[in-house]
Design a protein around this motif. Structure first.
Motif, PDB file in Angstrom:
ATOM      1  N   ASP A   4       2.536 -20.938  59.820  1.00  0.00           N
ATOM      2  CA  ASP A   4       1.194 -21.193  59.294  1.00  0.00           C
ATOM      3  C   ASP A   4       1.011 -20.367  58.020  1.00  0.00           C
ATOM      4  OD1 ASP A   4      -1.414 -21.922  58.929  1.00  0.00           O
ATOM      5  OD2 ASP A   4      -2.225 -20.521  60.418  1.00  0.00           O
ATOM      6  N   LEU A   5       1.076 -21.030  56.850  1.00  0.00           N
ATOM      7  CA  LEU A   5       0.923 -20.360  55.558  1.00  0.00           C
ATOM      8  C   LEU A   5      -0.506 -20.553  55.059  1.00  0.00           C
ATOM      9  CD1 LEU A   5       2.084 -18.868  53.101  1.00  0.00           C
ATOM     10  CD2 LEU A   5       2.841 -21.076  52.200  1.00  0.00           C
ATOM     11  N   THR A   6      -1.261 -19.462  54.922  1.00  0.00           N
ATOM     12  CA  THR A   6      -2.663 -19.529  54.493  1.00  0.00           C
ATOM     13  C   THR A   6      -2.901 -18.576  53.340  1.00  0.00           C
ATOM     14  OG1 THR A   6      -3.297 -17.857  56.121  1.00  0.00           O
ATOM     15  CG2 THR A   6      -3.491 -20.177  56.794  1.00  0.00           C
ATOM     16  N   CYS A   7      -4.019 -18.786  52.649  1.00  0.00           N
ATOM     17  CA  CYS A   7      -4.367 -17.978  51.467  1.00  0.00           C
ATOM     18  C   CYS A   7      -5.832 -17.576  51.557  1.00  0.00           C
ATOM     19  CB  CYS A   7      -4.087 -18.776  50.191  1.00  0.00           C
ATOM     20  SG  CYS A   7      -4.364 -17.832  48.686  1.00  0.00           S
ATOM     21  N   ASN A   8      -6.108 -16.288  51.375  1.00  0.00           N
ATOM     22  CA  ASN A   8      -7.472 -15.780  51.459  1.00  0.00           C
ATOM     23  C   ASN A   8      -7.635 -14.688  50.417  1.00  0.00           C
ATOM     24  OD1 ASN A   8     -10.063 -15.134  52.247  1.00  0.00           O
ATOM     25  ND2 ASN A   8      -9.404 -13.868  53.977  1.00  0.00           N
ATOM     26  N   ILE A   9      -8.024 -15.073  49.193  1.00  0.00           N
ATOM     27  CA  ILE A   9      -8.102 -14.137  48.070  1.00  0.00           C
ATOM     28  C   ILE A   9      -9.504 -14.186  47.460  1.00  0.00           C
ATOM     29  CG2 ILE A   9      -7.153 -13.522  45.814  1.00  0.00           C
ATOM     30  CD1 ILE A   9      -4.563 -14.835  46.626  1.00  0.00           C
ATOM     31  N   ASP A  10     -10.081 -13.009  47.243  1.00  0.00           N
ATOM     32  CA  ASP A  10     -11.384 -12.886  46.588  1.00  0.00           C
ATOM     33  C   ASP A  10     -11.147 -12.776  45.087  1.00  0.00           C
ATOM     34  OD1 ASP A  10     -13.962 -12.412  45.831  1.00  0.00           O
ATOM     35  OD2 ASP A  10     -14.058 -10.364  46.602  1.00  0.00           O
ATOM     36  N   ILE A  11     -11.448 -13.845  44.352  1.00  0.00           N
ATOM     37  CA  ILE A  11     -11.188 -13.890  42.911  1.00  0.00           C
ATOM     38  C   ILE A  11     -12.509 -13.690  42.169  1.00  0.00           C
ATOM     39  CG2 ILE A  11     -10.277 -15.246  41.005  1.00  0.00           C
ATOM     40  CD1 ILE A  11      -8.522 -16.721  42.966  1.00  0.00           C
ATOM     41  N   SER A  12     -12.750 -12.462  41.714  1.00  0.00           N
ATOM     42  CA  SER A  12     -13.959 -12.169  40.927  1.00  0.00           C
ATOM     43  C   SER A  12     -13.749 -12.496  39.455  1.00  0.00           C
ATOM     44  CB  SER A  12     -14.333 -10.683  41.080  1.00  0.00           C
ATOM     45  OG  SER A  12     -14.573 -10.362  42.425  1.00  0.00           O
ATOM     46  N   VAL A  13     -12.501 -12.350  38.995  1.00  0.00           N
ATOM     47  CA  VAL A  13     -12.160 -12.643  37.601  1.00  0.00           C
ATOM     48  C   VAL A  13     -11.100 -13.742  37.606  1.00  0.00           C
ATOM     49  CG1 VAL A  13     -11.220 -11.725  35.455  1.00  0.00           C
ATOM     50  CG2 VAL A  13     -12.640 -10.271  36.900  1.00  0.00           C
ATOM     51  N   PRO A  14     -11.432 -14.943  37.126  1.00  0.00           N
ATOM     52  CA  PRO A  14     -10.483 -16.065  37.246  1.00  0.00           C
ATOM     53  C   PRO A  14      -9.294 -15.981  36.302  1.00  0.00           C
ATOM     54  CG  PRO A  14     -12.434 -16.757  36.052  1.00  0.00           C
ATOM     55  CD  PRO A  14     -12.718 -15.360  36.534  1.00  0.00           C
ATOM     56  N   ILE A  15      -9.449 -15.303  35.154  1.00  0.00           N
ATOM     57  CA  ILE A  15      -8.396 -15.279  34.130  1.00  0.00           C
ATOM     58  C   ILE A  15      -7.865 -13.854  34.003  1.00  0.00           C
ATOM     59  CG2 ILE A  15      -7.854 -15.664  31.700  1.00  0.00           C
ATOM     60  CD1 ILE A  15     -10.035 -17.747  31.611  1.00  0.00           C
ATOM     61  N   THR A  37       0.241 -14.843  55.546  1.00  0.00           N
ATOM     62  CA  THR A  37      -1.067 -14.922  54.888  1.00  0.00           C
ATOM     63  C   THR A  37      -1.015 -14.199  53.554  1.00  0.00           C
ATOM     64  OG1 THR A  37      -2.118 -14.875  57.064  1.00  0.00           O
ATOM     65  CG2 THR A  37      -3.533 -14.512  55.152  1.00  0.00           C
ATOM     66  N   ILE A  38      -1.528 -14.890  52.509  1.00  0.00           N
ATOM     67  CA  ILE A  38      -1.660 -14.272  51.181  1.00  0.00           C
ATOM     68  C   ILE A  38      -3.084 -13.758  51.052  1.00  0.00           C
ATOM     69  CG2 ILE A  38      -1.386 -14.593  48.711  1.00  0.00           C
ATOM     70  CD1 ILE A  38       0.291 -17.073  49.312  1.00  0.00           C
ATOM     71  N   ASN A  39      -3.258 -12.438  51.012  1.00  0.00           N
ATOM     72  CA  ASN A  39      -4.581 -11.819  50.926  1.00  0.00           C
ATOM     73  C   ASN A  39      -4.699 -11.037  49.626  1.00  0.00           C
ATOM     74  OD1 ASN A  39      -5.614 -12.461  53.692  1.00  0.00           O
ATOM     75  ND2 ASN A  39      -3.823 -11.258  54.294  1.00  0.00           N
ATOM     76  N   GLY A  40      -5.932 -10.611  49.308  1.00  0.00           N
ATOM     77  CA  GLY A  40      -6.112  -9.745  48.157  1.00  0.00           C
ATOM     78  C   GLY A  40      -7.417  -9.976  47.443  1.00  0.00           C
ATOM     79  N   ASP A  41      -7.562  -9.299  46.319  1.00  0.00           N
ATOM     80  CA  ASP A  41      -8.743  -9.449  45.469  1.00  0.00           C
ATOM     81  C   ASP A  41      -8.338  -9.239  44.025  1.00  0.00           C
ATOM     82  OD1 ASP A  41      -9.533  -6.466  44.602  1.00  0.00           O
ATOM     83  OD2 ASP A  41      -8.863  -6.432  46.689  1.00  0.00           O
TER      84      ASP A  41
END
Length: 838
Positions: free
Chosen positions: A707-718, A748-752
């Motif tokens: 099960d490959l999932t992604c959960n990243i908080d992207i405050s700055v898109p670029i 799971t790919i996590n981060g910010d």
């Protein structure tokens, strides 16, 4: 080309054209392609003047058709010879004009010319340029008049590119010769002078030089210099120069800047001191670069011109930069060799004036070296011992032991290196020494070096203690607990009571005869912990209690509790490690009842995991066949595929090739070591890259039901980073997580992502990593162990590449893991790499 008209207007001109009527190109063919051909095309009449030009000529030369009519060729091109003397075609230089001569030849003979090389000095917008071209001519008839179709192919840029390549090759040749000189020559001053001469001639400068700062940084010297003919050398006049005479210059060097002065006379006001000194030496332009040793500014290298001012090409600056690096490295090596020589001298003094005897044995245990202290201890002279067998000076009771250990050590066997032996002095008296032996390379051959410390007084104390301990031993022999004494440094037993037979199953003699028996009887799973705990007690000289498992002589496993204490001399130095050992097996069995049940369950689960892993390995093996046959299917050599079939085969082929591509790209780590890989910073939407990685990895994950999932908080898109390397870092970590995660697991790919940094971590439920292996994970070619390599494959470069790329961005990588409990790999890089770099 004005002479052409004169030639063609004579009475024989028409006869010439009549003879070559068959050479004419059809005017209809010419008209159909004239305006559309993407080359300069000009019709020249029999007067040598322009009849008309095509569209490409108008664009290239900036002249309209109406303005070009009636011009001579040189006038049309803006040839400088048409602007001087008697004009186009009438100056001496015109006789060598490829355009003029080609047109005349075609008019005279009717022969076409194909791509004849030539060049013209022309003016364009007030600038003097050299136009390189290939000229082609054909004889045609238009309006019943003979004309020449002139086609000019401008190859100026190609010529310039070739010249640039030749220049770069010459630079590479010079740099190679400089490098070779520094490698082959031991005379570094000669090598530096050779390098200065090479770059001076290559770059066309008047003088090249090296300046070195004194150790105090107050003065500097011109240490090396090369001057071309008729340029006066300045080296002898530039010694012990105060550094503060060049404040502007030094400030730039200390900031790591290069100094590039096109015209000394135009130096700014803040460089007035430097300007005055440079003008005194008649220097008109120069380049200076900092010279580093061990990452510290130690001077500078430069080249100047006393003949004229002018621009220095980038290639000149780069050549000087590479030479500075080579010279800096060589000077650094020279200083290192000097330090090594001084170190050897200090070592020699230490050996000769030390408090311990030092000997070197080689061959048939012959003495090849003995220091002064050894001679004092033995009473012999150096002439009496060198070349003699060492055992001649050893007490007979120890000779067989000495020879046995010497031979085994030279054969690479593990032999006790520290022991005591009795020697015989010149006066026949015996004395004890403590020997610390090791294998070294001496005069190109293996040898045994031993440090010998006189312990006669210590032995006397020990003998007194031994006598006082006889009563104590008699008491301990009657106890059921194991009582022991051991060397405080080696932990080798010097005494055990008879309880050793009950606890270990070995007799007292068997135990004391084998110095490694205690280490070998420690249960292998406890060995590292036990050694670490004993080492801590040994370092702190503290008492303690250690529990561990042992393997008895009959191979049964028992638990013991070891109470350790230290016997010290008056200075607090330990002279013995004493201990009492209890058999606590029954208590431990009761305590571990529940633990054993858990271990049994884990063992069963491990069997299942190994089965699934082996099946996964077998499924990956046919990958090459899948790629090869997919390629054949996709090429439709054996039948046409419908739209869906071709799509599916394309997916298989693309993903298979991508996997192989990733493996090849991992090899780029060799380029990173030699410093050839650079960052290519650009702005990009980080979510696009993450989505691409997720889509790329999803088929691989699905193959193992992960099960490959992604959960990243992207405050700055670029963000600003090297997009391809960022993508490869993420691909490697996700792929690594999938590879080491069992069937049915999860990744799971996590981060910010914020204004300051990109923080990503990939968490998996894989096999995990031992604590002692974590620090080695990012080393190139490292795998946790050989079984992992066989089971999971890989070259061991993926994580090493991740670390390199992240650190190139000014970031860091980290890992958290426990064996069999999964791993979390993460990395942090700046969101704006340029701001970090600046």
């Amino acid at each position: 080309m004005g002479v052409i008209g004169t030639f063609l207007r004579n009475n024989t001109a028409n006869e010439c054209y009549d003879v070559h009527t068959k050479s004419f190109v059809s005017s209809n063919i010419l008209n159909s392609i004239f305006d559309d051909i993407p080359l300069i095309m000009i019709l020249v009449n029999q007067d040598g003047k322009v009849e008309t030009i095509n569209r490409a000529t108008t664009i290239a030369l900036g002249k309209e058709k109406k303005d070009s009519f009636g011009l001579l060729g040189g006038e049309l091109f803006g040839c400088i010879n048409s602007l001087k003397g008697e004009g186009c075609g009438k100056n001496r230089e015109c006789s060598e004009c490829a355009v003029r001569n080609s047109v005349i030849h075609t008019f005279e003979t009717g022969e076409s010319i194909y791509k004849k090389q030539g060049e013209l000095e022309i003016t364009n917008n007030g600038k003097l340029l050299t136009l390189h071209f290939l000229v082609s001519t054909s004889l045609i008839r238009k309006n019943d008049k003979p004309m020449v179709s002139l086609i000019v192919d401008d190859v100026t840029k190609i010529k310039q590119a070739n010249q640039l390549i030749e220049q770069k090759l010459e630079i590479e040749k010079v740099i190679a010769s400089i490098s070779s000189m520094f490698v082959s020559s031991r005379d570094i001053d000669h090598s530096i002078n050779f390098a200065l001469e090479k770059i001076c001639n290559l770059c066309g400068s008047s003088r090249t030089y090296v300046f070195r700062f004194h150790d105090d940084g107050i003065l500097m010297d011109n240490t090396h210099e090369y001057c071309v003919e008729k340029v006066e050398a300045q080296k002898d006049n530039l010694q012990d120069i105060p550094v503060d005479l060049f404040p502007w210059w030094m400030n730039k060097l200390h900031n790591g800047e290069s100094i590039y002065i096109k015209n000394v006379s135009k130096l700014p006001e803040e460089a007035s001191a430097e300007k005055e000194i440079l003008e005194m030496q008649a220097i008109k332009s120069l380049i200076v670069l900092p010279l580093y040793l061990n990452s510290e500014l130690s001077g500078f290298i430069g080249m100047d011109n006393v003949l004229n001012t002018g621009d220095w090409a980038d290639e000149d600056i780069n050549t000087l930069l590479m030479t500075a690096q080579i010279i800096g490295t060589s000077l650094q090596r020279k200083e290192a060799e000097k330090e090594l020589t001084e170190s050897k001298k200090k070592y020699s003094n230490l050996v000769e004036k030390g408090n311990d005897g030092i000997i070197i044995l080689q061959g048939e245990c012959l003495l090849k070296y003995a220091n002064k202290k050894m001679m004092e201890m033995s009473g012999f002279s150096i002439e009496e011992v060198i070349g003699k067998p060492f055992i001649d000076f050893v007490s007979p009771n120890y000779r067989d032991t000495i020879m046995d250990r010497y031979k085994r050590r030279l054969c690479g066997e593990k032999v006790l290196n520290q022991y005591e032996v009795e020697l015989i002095s010149k006066d026949g008296k015996s004395f004890f020494v403590e020997v610390n032996a090791s294998i070294i390379d001496y005069e190109g051959r293996s040898a045994d070096m031993a440090i010998l410390r006189d312990i006669t007084k210590r032995k006397q104390v020990e003998e007194a203690l031994q006598r006082s301990e006889e009563n104590y031993r008699n008491l301990t022999e009657s106890l059921n607990e194991l009582i022991y004494r051991a060397n405080p440094e080696t932990l080798v037993s010097t005494y055990v009571n008879k309880a050793v037979e009950k606890i270990y199953g070995y007799t007292v003699d068997m135990w004391l005869d084998d110095p490694y028996i205690w280490e070998k009887t420690i249960y292998h799973d406890d060995r590292e912990r036990v050694f670490a705990e004993f080492a801590e007690l040994q370092t702190k000289i503290e008492s303690g209690i250690i529990e561990y498992r042992i393997i008895k002589k009959d191979k049964t496993i028992r638990w013991v509790q070891d109470h350790v204490s230290w016997e010290k001399d008056q200075q607090g130095k330990p002279i013995s490690m004493n201990g009492i050992m209890y058999d606590i097996t029954e208590r431990k069995q009761a305590e571990n009842l529940m633990l054993n049940a858990k271990l049994a369950a884990e063992a069963a689960n491990m069997s299942k995991t190994e089965f699934i892993t082996n099946m996964s390995h077998e499924l990956r093996t046919p990958l090459n066949s899948v790629i090869g046959f997919s390629d054949i299917l996709y090429s439709e050599k054996f039948g046409i595929l419908n739209e869906y079939q071709k799509k599916y085969v394309s997916n298989v082929l693309r993903n298979g090739k991508h996997l192989l591509q990733l493996i090849n790209e991992i090899l780029s780590i060799s380029n990173i070591e030699t410093g050839r890989v650079k960052l290519h910073i650009s702005e990009f939407f980080v979510s696009d890259v993450i989505d691409e990685v997720e889509a790329l990895m999803m088929p691989i994950a699905l193959e193992k039901d992960i099960d490959l999932t992604c959960n990243i908080d992207i405050s700055v898109p670029i963000i600003k980073a090297d997009m391809m390397k960022f993508k490869q870092v993420l691909c490697n970590l996700v792929n690594n997580a999938i590879k080491f995660t069992d069937q049915g697991g999860s990744v799971t790919i996590n981060g910010d992502i914020s204004d300051e940094s990109v923080n990503l971590f990939i968490k998996d439920t894989g096999i995990g990593i031992l604590l002692e292996d974590r620090d080695k994970l990012f080393n190139p070619f490292y795998q946790v162990d050989s079984s992992t390599t066989r089971e999971y494959g890989g070259a061991g470069l993926g994580l090493a590449l991740v670390k390199k790329f992240v650190e190139m961005h000014g970031g860091k990588v980290w890992v958290e893991s426990d064996q069999y409990s999964g791993s979390t790999f993460g990395f942090t890089i700046p969101s704006n790499h340029e701001s970090i770099s600046s």
